[in-house]
Design a protein around this motif. Structure first.
Motif, PDB file in Angstrom:
ATOM      1  N   ARG A 124      15.564  10.706 -28.895  1.00 23.89           N
ATOM      2  CA  ARG A 124      15.958  12.011 -28.336  1.00 23.89           C
ATOM      3  C   ARG A 124      17.100  12.660 -29.109  1.00 23.89           C
ATOM      4  O   ARG A 124      17.252  13.882 -29.080  1.00 23.89           O
ATOM      5  CB  ARG A 124      16.360  11.845 -26.871  1.00 23.89           C
ATOM      6  CG  ARG A 124      17.613  11.010 -26.629  1.00 23.89           C
ATOM      7  CD  ARG A 124      17.924  10.891 -25.139  1.00 23.89           C
ATOM      8  NE  ARG A 124      19.155  10.149 -24.884  1.00 23.89           N
ATOM      9  CZ  ARG A 124      19.237   8.840 -24.832  1.00 23.89           C
ATOM     10  NH1 ARG A 124      18.140   8.105 -25.026  1.00 23.89           N
ATOM     11  NH2 ARG A 124      20.389   8.240 -24.585  1.00 23.89           N
ATOM     12  N   ALA A 125      17.906  11.852 -29.812  1.00 22.70           N
ATOM     13  CA  ALA A 125      19.042  12.411 -30.544  1.00 22.70           C
ATOM     14  C   ALA A 125      18.601  13.364 -31.649  1.00 22.70           C
ATOM     15  O   ALA A 125      19.375  14.233 -32.072  1.00 22.70           O
ATOM     16  CB  ALA A 125      19.891  11.282 -31.137  1.00 22.70           C
ATOM     17  N   LEU A 126      17.352  13.227 -32.108  1.00 24.46           N
ATOM     18  CA  LEU A 126      16.856  14.127 -33.156  1.00 24.46           C
ATOM     19  C   LEU A 126      16.735  15.556 -32.665  1.00 24.46           C
ATOM     20  O   LEU A 126      16.692  16.496 -33.470  1.00 24.46           O
ATOM     21  CB  LEU A 126      15.502  13.623 -33.673  1.00 24.46           C
ATOM     22  CG  LEU A 126      15.546  12.312 -34.469  1.00 24.46           C
ATOM     23  CD1 LEU A 126      14.140  11.765 -34.679  1.00 24.46           C
ATOM     24  CD2 LEU A 126      16.247  12.523 -35.811  1.00 24.46           C
ATOM     25  N   SER A 127      16.687  15.744 -31.357  1.00 22.08           N
ATOM     26  CA  SER A 127      16.552  17.103 -30.799  1.00 22.08           C
ATOM     27  C   SER A 127      17.905  17.785 -30.623  1.00 22.08           C
ATOM     28  O   SER A 127      17.954  18.988 -30.337  1.00 22.08           O
ATOM     29  CB  SER A 127      15.835  17.045 -29.447  1.00 22.08           C
ATOM     30  OG  SER A 127      16.634  16.376 -28.476  1.00 22.08           O
ATOM     31  N   TYR A 128      19.005  17.055 -30.783  1.00 19.19           N
ATOM     32  CA  TYR A 128      20.320  17.653 -30.563  1.00 19.19           C
ATOM     33  C   TYR A 128      20.638  18.641 -31.678  1.00 19.19           C
ATOM     34  O   TYR A 128      20.493  18.341 -32.867  1.00 19.19           O
ATOM     35  CB  TYR A 128      21.401  16.576 -30.528  1.00 19.19           C
ATOM     36  CG  TYR A 128      21.262  15.575 -29.399  1.00 19.19           C
ATOM     37  CD1 TYR A 128      20.573  15.885 -28.234  1.00 19.19           C
ATOM     38  CD2 TYR A 128      21.810  14.297 -29.505  1.00 19.19           C
ATOM     39  CE1 TYR A 128      20.439  14.970 -27.214  1.00 19.19           C
ATOM     40  CE2 TYR A 128      21.679  13.365 -28.477  1.00 19.19           C
ATOM     41  CZ  TYR A 128      20.988  13.709 -27.338  1.00 19.19           C
ATOM     42  OH  TYR A 128      20.848  12.794 -26.326  1.00 19.19           O
ATOM     43  N   THR A 129      21.110  19.803 -31.295  1.00 20.26           N
ATOM     44  CA  THR A 129      21.457  20.831 -32.270  1.00 20.26           C
ATOM     45  C   THR A 129      22.941  20.745 -32.617  1.00 20.26           C
ATOM     46  O   THR A 129      23.740  20.123 -31.900  1.00 20.26           O
ATOM     47  CB  THR A 129      21.164  22.223 -31.709  1.00 20.26           C
ATOM     48  OG1 THR A 129      22.027  22.453 -30.578  1.00 20.26           O
ATOM     49  CG2 THR A 129      19.705  22.338 -31.286  1.00 20.26           C
TER      50      THR A 129
END
Length: 949
Positions: free
Chosen positions: A461-466
């Motif tokens: 999910r960290a890949l979705s953090y902007t």
């Protein structure tokens, strides 16, 4: 030969790079006059430093003031390729030739960090070896033949080394992203493997032509030098040749573009993962960028280094205190950036939990430090530790001078005659106010002053953090009220003084012992104590140090079925829980406060349980108290148990899971019941580990002190140690509790498996095939004798040297290999004789390399031992035994084998073992090789798993 950066003297490397990237300056103090220093007409610098250490040995380095930071866009990793080729492409001397002429494994090496490349020789103790080293250095500067065949032969070698050293892992990828962000060398190619396999020959030759110039090089000679004038003349005669180059380039790198750029942000996917991967950690790096170059020179640079050293040490302690609780899901560690003039960076690893929470805790801590500074007690403690490290620095060691001279040449750091005294005086004069002014310059928490790099597993999910989200979390943490720092509580004592007074010295019975110089006693509770002190006056590093090992005859073999994993993990669970009512973190703080650096830990093996430790004289009683507590008051803590489970699946624990799985697979196929599961098999056992049973099994195995024998070796006062044994060991309980015993192993009934090929697929990403060729044979009692042990060590040394020469250093085939080893199993409790060849190779090359390795082993077995090679390794083994005469580990292992397995003791001691080695003939080695290498090997392979992308 790797790219790992050497740890420079007194751990202050992270400040070394200030001047390399700004401007050079003249020393404000002259160079230490004990160093002969000069520059030849071609620009090559030389340093000669006699140490008078009586070793009759010298160390040599050739330093090139260029590393990976000066790569052009098409030269990624080519500084490393060049470092490899320098040892192979010499027209007159190569590493292979040098090895054949007498250099031992590890005595010739090289590496290529960011700022420089270096080649080095150690243990140069003859004129012939000095001549060899000078010739290789001479070839590196002027006479390398960078032909296509040599370059091509190193392509697969580089890839092989990259895999072995973690070059496809998160740490390496993050370092490359950092270099891209800062403009430090070439960017990592999207397909690194394809790039290495296809980079143009001219790109490598251009790197060599640009940077391997005498004016960017230094020759460093340090050691027991008798005639400095003669050595200087030899250097001038050998190394004055010109090497002109049109339009020479400068290695100095400015970072103006990075300093003045907007805040940087990268959130990348770690694409080198598999569907079965258990590595789910998110890695983040935060950079507190210095927009202005605060680099100093001369004495000011030394003072700035000291402030940086203290800042990192105290900040690291603060961060660790914040993380020191059970089931903490993250780690944060501070470092100086490279170059250090760019500021400080944080390495964050988040195993579980939320990134928002981790960032909030970290930023709040940084803000408190920036606002309030460090406290007086912190400053006093770490200042004292730094001064102690200066006092402990061995200025007679060759490496001490080599590292300082490299600093002087590469970074223009001053190296005056009184440098250590100067450092001590400067640190003595440093005030807390000065340090805190420095802290406020370097610690930053404003989200617009931070650069951020993230690397997460595929699908996380960290890949979705902007960038907006993450900087928003940082901003929110900045707006929270500051909580003033309050140091955690530290236990006052390990054991209550009133209780210690109740421990009365046990009775003592002295026994006869066959080991010269040893004493054996039986304490009142039945514990057997063996003391083997020695005078370490000739081995300074062994002075006032002691090792001990207590063991029993009951272990994991007493448990099976549902209890197996509880028994296997019991000692680790207890170690993580602490003793005497103090948890692991309280013990850590107590030890830090009292300057206790010893190690004491329990263990449970296949057929024994025990405790091992090492300590200095000043910490003797503390070590004995720990032993007492591990026997009598191990903690049982459910939260610590959950923490242990978290640690078993952490990225650190999973680092070598492929290798552990491969070893598991092999031992299972061989039917070796003595091997304790590791890797995935061990992870599968975690849910089957029960805290109550683990604790109960531990208490049972350590319940009866009468079952234990304790061995003490080292430089220690015998009467003091014996007194402590009577006080603490003599009061250990002797409860009549015994585990259920299983049928002992029987080597005669062990059935050797037939030669076969077995294949398993890796769980985690690995681009290479792991290979192990197993030669196994029946075990006899004679194989466990000390004489057979010495012959086996000779055989292993000869095979290792020969296979590396043939398949690594002398090979110009495209199927290259970085390292290949022949390993003999020396375990006294082994079920069979075992000799195996292990290596890793690309899928394209593996079958050819397996064929070559088998052919080598057949040839070695059939052709007999090379007489000259045998004599060389006999001399090396005799010398090794002489050097290890006062080595605690070697002595303790021999005594352990004597008591545990009944191994005979050479009554003539060291001299008898050395005499036996000298008597070993080529025929002896031939007979041994033919027996151990009989027939075809069992062939095991671990294939790479499929990547997710």
């Amino acid at each position: 030969m790797g790219k790992g950066i050497l740890m420079l003297v007194i751990n202050i490397f992270f400040w070394s790079t200030v001047t390399m990237y700004s401007k050079t300056f003249k020393d404000t103090l002259p160079l230490d006059p004990s160093i002969r220093h000069g520059k030849l007409s071609n620009g090559l610098t030389y340093y000669i430093k006699p140490t008078g250490d009586g070793s009759s040995e010298m160390s040599l380095r050739l330093v090139v003031k260029a590393g990976s930071a000066v790569q052009d866009a098409d030269q990624y990793e080519l500084d490393h390729v060049m470092e490899h080729l320098a040892f192979k492409a010499g027209k007159h001397m190569t590493m292979a030739k040098a090895n054949e002429l007498g250099f031992r494994s590890g005595e010739i090496n090289g590496n290529s960090p960011f700022d420089f490349t270096q080649y080095y020789f150690s243990s140069v103790d003859t004129k012939e070896k000095l001549k060899i080293a000078f010739q290789l250095f001479h070839d590196i500067i002027w006479d390398l033949d960078l032909k296509k065949e040599y370059i091509d032969s190193e392509r697969s070698v580089i890839l092989n080394e990259k895999g072995i050293r973690g070059g496809f892992g998160a740490k390496s990828i993050l370092t490359d992203l950092e270099s891209t962000m800062m403009g430090r060398g070439a960017d990592r190619p999207a397909d690194f493997v394809q790039f290495i396999n296809t980079f143009p020959y001219d790109a490598l030759r251009r790197y060599y032509d640009d940077w391997y110039r005498p004016e960017l090089m230094a020759l460093v000679v340090v050691g027991d030098i008798v005639d400095v004038d003669a050595l200087e003349k030899e250097i001038k005669d050998k190394f004055s040749r010109a090497k002109p180059l049109k339009n020479p380039r400068s290695p100095i790198r400015a970072f103006g573009a990075y300093r003045n750029s907007p805040p940087q942000f990268m959130n990348r996917e770690h694409r080198l993962t598999t569907k079965e991967s258990k590595r789910q950690a998110v890695n983040m790096r935060i950079y507190m960028r210095q927009r202005e170059d605060l680099g100093k020179n001369g004495l000011e640079l030394l003072k700035q280094e000291q402030k940086g050293h203290l800042l990192i040490d105290i900040l690291n302690n603060r961060l660790k205190e914040k993380q020191d609780y059970y089931v903490s899901p993250y780690t944060v560690s501070p470092y100086m950036a490279l170059p250090s003039s760019l500021g400080i960076k944080l390495h964050i690893t988040m195993e579980e939990g939320t990134l928002e929470g981790t960032l909030s805790k970290t930023i709040q801590l940084l803000k408190e430090v920036r606002t309030n500074g460090f406290s007086e007690p912190e400053f006093t403690r770490f200042k004292k530790e730094y001064l102690e490290s200066l006092s402990k620095a061995d200025t007679m060691k060759q490496m001490f001078w080599e590292d300082n001279i490299v600093d002087h040449f590469v970074y223009d750091k001053i190296l005056p005659a009184n440098r250590m005294a100067l450092l001590k005086n400067m640190m003595d004069g440093l005030t807390l106010d000065e340090l805190n002014v420095f802290v406020r310059q370097y610690i930053k928490t404003d989200p617009q002053e931070l650069d951020i790099i993230m690397l997460s597993p595929s699908g996380h999910r960290a890949l979705s953090y902007t960038e907006k989200q993450i900087r928003g979390w940082i901003s929110e943490a900045n707006n929270l009220p500051i909580t003033k720092y309050s140091p955690p509580k530290i236990p006052k004592e390990l054991m209550e003084a009133s209780f210690i007074k109740t421990l009365k010295p046990s009775t003592l019975q002295k026994n006869k012992v066959d080991i010269p110089g040893a004493s054996e006693y039986t304490l009142g509770n039945g514990i057997k104590v063996v003391l083997k002190p020695f005078d370490a006056v000739l081995v300074p590093r062994e002075r006032n140090k002691l090792s001990f090992h207590g063991f029993s005859s009951k272990g994991l073999s007493c448990y099976s079925g549902s209890d197996y994993f509880s028994a296997m993990n019991a000692a680790d669970i207890v170690y993580n829980s602490g003793v005497g009512g103090m948890d692991r973190f309280e013990l850590k703080r107590y030890f830090a406060k009292n300057g206790y650096n010893a190690q004491v830990a329990p263990y449970i093996g296949y057929d024994e349980a025990g405790i091992r430790g090492s300590t200095s004289g000043k910490d003797l009683e503390t070590a004995f108290q720990l032993v007492y507590l591990y026997f009598t008051e191990p903690n049982k803590d459910s939260l610590a148990f959950e923490d242990w489970k978290l640690r078993t699946r952490s990225s650190h624990a999973l680092h070598s899971i492929n290798s552990e799985d491969f070893k598991n697979f092999i031992k299972l196929k061989l039917g070796d019941s003595t091997f304790l599961p590791k890797g995935t098999k061990a992870l599968e056992g975690v849910p089957n580990t029960n805290l109550d049973r683990a604790y109960g099994i531990y208490r049972t195995l350590f319940a009866n002190a009468k079952n234990f024998t304790f061995i003490f070796t080292g430089d220690f006062p015998e009467e003091e140690v014996l007194s402590l044994c009577r006080k603490y060991l003599g009061n250990l309980p002797t409860a009549n509790v015994q585990p259920k015993s299983e049928i002992p192993k029987n080597t005669k009934k062990f059935k050797l498996p037939k030669p076969q090929e077995k294949v398993v697929v890796a769980r985690e990403f690995d681009r290479e095939v792991k290979v192990q060729l197993e030669y196994i044979s029946n075990l006899t009692e004679r194989d466990l004798d000390w004489k057979q042990d010495l012959k086996l060590k000779l055989l292993q040394s000869m095979m290792n040297f020969s296979i590396m020469q043939e398949m690594r250093f002398n090979s110009i085939e495209n199927e290259g290999i970085y390292t290949i080893k022949v390993v003999c199993n020396f375990d006294k409790d082994r079920l069979f004789n075992e000799v195996y060849v292990e290596f890793g190779a690309s899928p394209e090359d593996v079958e050819q390399l397996i064929k070559a390795a088998k052919q080598f082993m057949r040839s070695f077995k059939n052709n007999g031992a090379d007489v000259e090679l045998l004599e060389r390794f006999k001399l090396e083994r005799v010398d090794y035994l002489e050097r290890k005469k006062y080595h605690r580990g070697e002595t303790s292992k021999m005594i352990y084998d004597y008591y545990k397995y009944g191994t005979s003791w050479p009554r003539g001691g060291l001299e008898q073992r050395q005499a036996y080695i000298r008597s070993i003939s080529p025929r002896d080695i031939e007979i041994l090789a033919k027996r151990l290498l009989k027939g075809n090997p069992l062939e095991f392979k671990m294939l790479p798993a499929k990547r997710m992308h």
